[in-house]
Design an enzyme around this catalytic site. Structure first.
Site, PDB file in Angstrom:
ATOM      1  N   LYS A 152       0.838  -1.206   0.000  1.00 14.98           N
ATOM      2  CA  LYS A 152       0.000   0.000   0.000  1.00 14.98           C
ATOM      3  C   LYS A 152       0.868   1.249   0.000  1.00 14.98           C
ATOM      4  CE  LYS A 152      -1.836   1.630   4.086  1.00 14.98           C
ATOM      5  NZ  LYS A 152      -1.537   3.057   4.262  1.00 14.98           N
ATOM      6  N   ASN A 153       1.902   1.240   0.846  1.00 16.09           N
ATOM      7  CA  ASN A 153       2.676   2.467   1.041  1.00 16.09           C
ATOM      8  C   ASN A 153       3.689   2.739  -0.067  1.00 16.09           C
ATOM      9  OD1 ASN A 153       1.084   2.870   3.219  1.00 16.09           O
ATOM     10  ND2 ASN A 153       2.634   2.313   4.757  1.00 16.09           N
ATOM     11  N   ARG A 173      -3.980  10.865   2.972  1.00 13.65           N
ATOM     12  CA  ARG A 173      -3.000  11.942   3.049  1.00 13.65           C
ATOM     13  C   ARG A 173      -2.297  12.139   1.706  1.00 13.65           C
ATOM     14  NH1 ARG A 173      -1.093  13.573   7.876  1.00 13.65           N
ATOM     15  NH2 ARG A 173       1.103  13.393   7.327  1.00 13.65           N
ATOM     16  N   CYS A 181      -4.942   7.716   9.409  1.00  9.01           N
ATOM     17  CA  CYS A 181      -5.365   7.029  10.629  1.00  9.01           C
ATOM     18  C   CYS A 181      -5.180   7.908  11.852  1.00  9.01           C
ATOM     19  CB  CYS A 181      -4.564   5.744  10.782  1.00  9.01           C
ATOM     20  SG  CYS A 181      -5.196   4.423   9.764  1.00  9.01           S
ATOM     21  N   ASP A 218       4.393   0.015  12.040  1.00  8.39           N
ATOM     22  CA  ASP A 218       3.171  -0.656  11.590  1.00  8.39           C
ATOM     23  C   ASP A 218       3.115  -2.126  12.001  1.00  8.39           C
ATOM     24  OD1 ASP A 218       2.082   1.587   9.688  1.00  8.39           O
ATOM     25  OD2 ASP A 218       4.217   1.409   9.356  1.00  8.39           O
ATOM     26  N   VAL A 223       7.799   6.294  16.881  1.00 10.24           N
ATOM     27  CA  VAL A 223       7.451   6.971  15.621  1.00 10.24           C
ATOM     28  C   VAL A 223       6.181   7.814  15.778  1.00 10.24           C
ATOM     29  CG1 VAL A 223       6.911   6.660  13.166  1.00 10.24           C
ATOM     30  CG2 VAL A 223       8.584   5.159  14.284  1.00 10.24           C
TER      31      VAL A 223
END
Ligand code: EPU
Length: 438
Positions: free
Chosen positions: A23-24, A97, A121, A311, A333
């Protein structure tokens, strides 16, 4: 209204699943298309709602997208990029974003860009100050308006010398996506170097960019006047892979994750081995399983790459509830990524959160009042509960907890999980989970 899952837990998850593009990376690769003056082909694209959101945003900006031909393949044609209305961007962006990352490419192509209020999120404040600072350094002018921000570049965008206050993933991507076509050379210090960022660099190089990555978090980008298209297979989703690995561990199961790769997961694999989980790596993927007997508690600290990524923290915490002794978690983070643990407490987990840094990694939250450390005491006998998904990774972690728990759980708001976990209900079937979608 978002749907719910009713899950009957207490049995090991066993089976094979597959992960596709991260996804990222995929969302950023799609943004990079706006810089191209030729069609692009992206492969390995997962069916997740974040991809649909970015596709919609690109279409609003005149990019033609064809996803009909082959599974997981997107053909994107940015030949006629055009300005979109800020109200449409706002309505479409939802919690994404991504609009902020479109700024550099749109400034290059059209001379202006808009950003609505940004979501993402709820795992901390997640401001965009670093993004706006770097865009200004390139020569962008940011005009605050009631409907959002309007950016222009009256004198064009020029290469810059930039030192990030923190190796932010998004801001590093912002610099890359802006510098590749800025006039002159950009030097970026204290850059993030996550594997997804390196995959974006690879895409930009295919398009004609000149980027050198040094070993000291320094990236140099020589601007070029024009970028062409690309054909690229996205790096697999290591967050999703790690999440399924944690599901295997927490339920005393055995899951083969096709597509998982060793190199980008080394920090995770070290933790998985220390805790007592087993894994076996082959050319196609990684098999993760619970070795039997007690698994070990341990101390973990999240960090930017090559550290343990944040994550993975939430699914790991669920697995750590099943270890013997005290585990310590230090989240460095995000200031607010442990809020999801309160629902685990309702399920019988023993988790206490702390404002202090319970670890030695440098942490921006050491003097602030954030609950960013936790102690997990295990093993806990989890029992079913009625809980609501708080954010993407926390949501998947709740599914793991419900599947590890005795009895029935109801997990509400599961649509959020589709943002980043492709076909997760089909994958739950593949590993033998007992659940109903309502
Ligand atoms: N930050 C600022 N100001 C900024 C930007 C970031 O203070 O302008 C802070 C953030 O508040 C956060 C820290 O810097 O505390 C790190 O943020 P970063 O910019 O690195 O994160 P991001 O680019 O917003 C991406 C992923 C996240 C992942 C982080 C860290 C995407 C779309 N999102 O976010 O993924 O957790 O990097 O690796 O790539 C997820 O997939 O569930 C997810 C949240």
């Amino acid at each position: 209204m978002s749907r719910s899952l009713v899950l009957n837990g207490g049995r090991p998850l066993i089976g094979d699943i597959e992960v596709r593009g991260a996804k990222n990376l995929v969302s950023k690769a799609m943004v990079a298309v706006v810089l191209a003056e030729e069609p692009c082909r992206l492969r390995g694209v997962p069916e997740i709602s974040d991809v649909q959101i970015v596709a919609g945003l690109l279409e609003l900006h005149g990019v033609k997208i064809d996803s009909s031909d082959r599974d997981g393949e997107l053909l994107l044609d940015p030949t006629n990029v055009e300005q979109a209305h800020v109200a449409d961007i706002d309505a479409h962006a939802g919690s994404s974003r991504v609009p902020v990352l479109l700024c550099g490419p749109l400034l290059h192509r059209l001379g202006e860009a808009f950003i609505p209020d940004l979501g993402g999120c709820r795992i901390g404040e997640r401001p965009i100050n670093f993004h706006l600072d770097v865009l200004r350094t390139f020569g962008a002018v940011v005009d605050k308006r009631p409907e959002g921000l309007r950016l222009t570049a009256p004198h064009g965008l020029k290469g810059a010398d930039i030192q990030l206050p923190y190796p932010s993933v998004g801001t590093t991507e912002q610099v890359l996506l802006t510098a590749v076509r800025a006039e002159g050379t950009t030097v970026l210090r204290n850059a993030a170097i996550e594997p997804e960022i390196m995959d974006l660099v690879a895409i930009l190089q295919k398009m004609g960019a000149i980027i050198s990555v040094q070993t000291d978090r320094r990236i140099e980008i020589e601007g070029v006047p024009r970028l062409g298209g690309f054909d690229h297979l996205a790096i697999p989703d290591r967050i999703e892979a790690g999440s399924w690995a944690c599901a295997a561990l927490a339920t005393a199961g055995d899951i083969y994750v096709r597509g998982a790769q060793q190199q980008p997961m080394m920090a995770f694999l070290n933790v998985f081995r220390r805790v007592g989980g087993s894994f076996d790596i082959d050319d196609e993927g990684i098999r993760f399983w619970h070795s039997g007997g007690d698994i070990n508690s341990l101390a973990i600290e999240t960090d930017v790459h090559p550290g343990l990524m944040t994550d993975w923290q939430q699914p790991l915490v669920v697995a750590l509830t099943q270890t013997r002794g005290l585990s310590i978690i230090h989240e460095t983070v995000y200031e607010n990524r442990l809020g999801f643990t309160s629902a685990l407490g309702e399920m019988g987990a023993q988790i206490q959160t702390y404002r202090n840094c319970l670890g030695s990694s440098p942490c921006r939250f050491s003097r602030a009042n954030f609950q960013h450390s936790a102690v997990v005491s295990g093993p806990a006998r989890l029992r079913g509960a009625e809980i609501t998904v708080p954010d993407l990774r926390g949501g998947f972690s709740y599914l793991i907890a419900a599947l590890a728990a005795e009895g029935t759980s109801k997990v509400h708001g599961i649509d959020l999980i589709y943002r980043g976990y492709e076909n997760f209900s089909t994958k739950l079937d593949a590993v033998g989970a007992d659940y109903d979608l309502i």
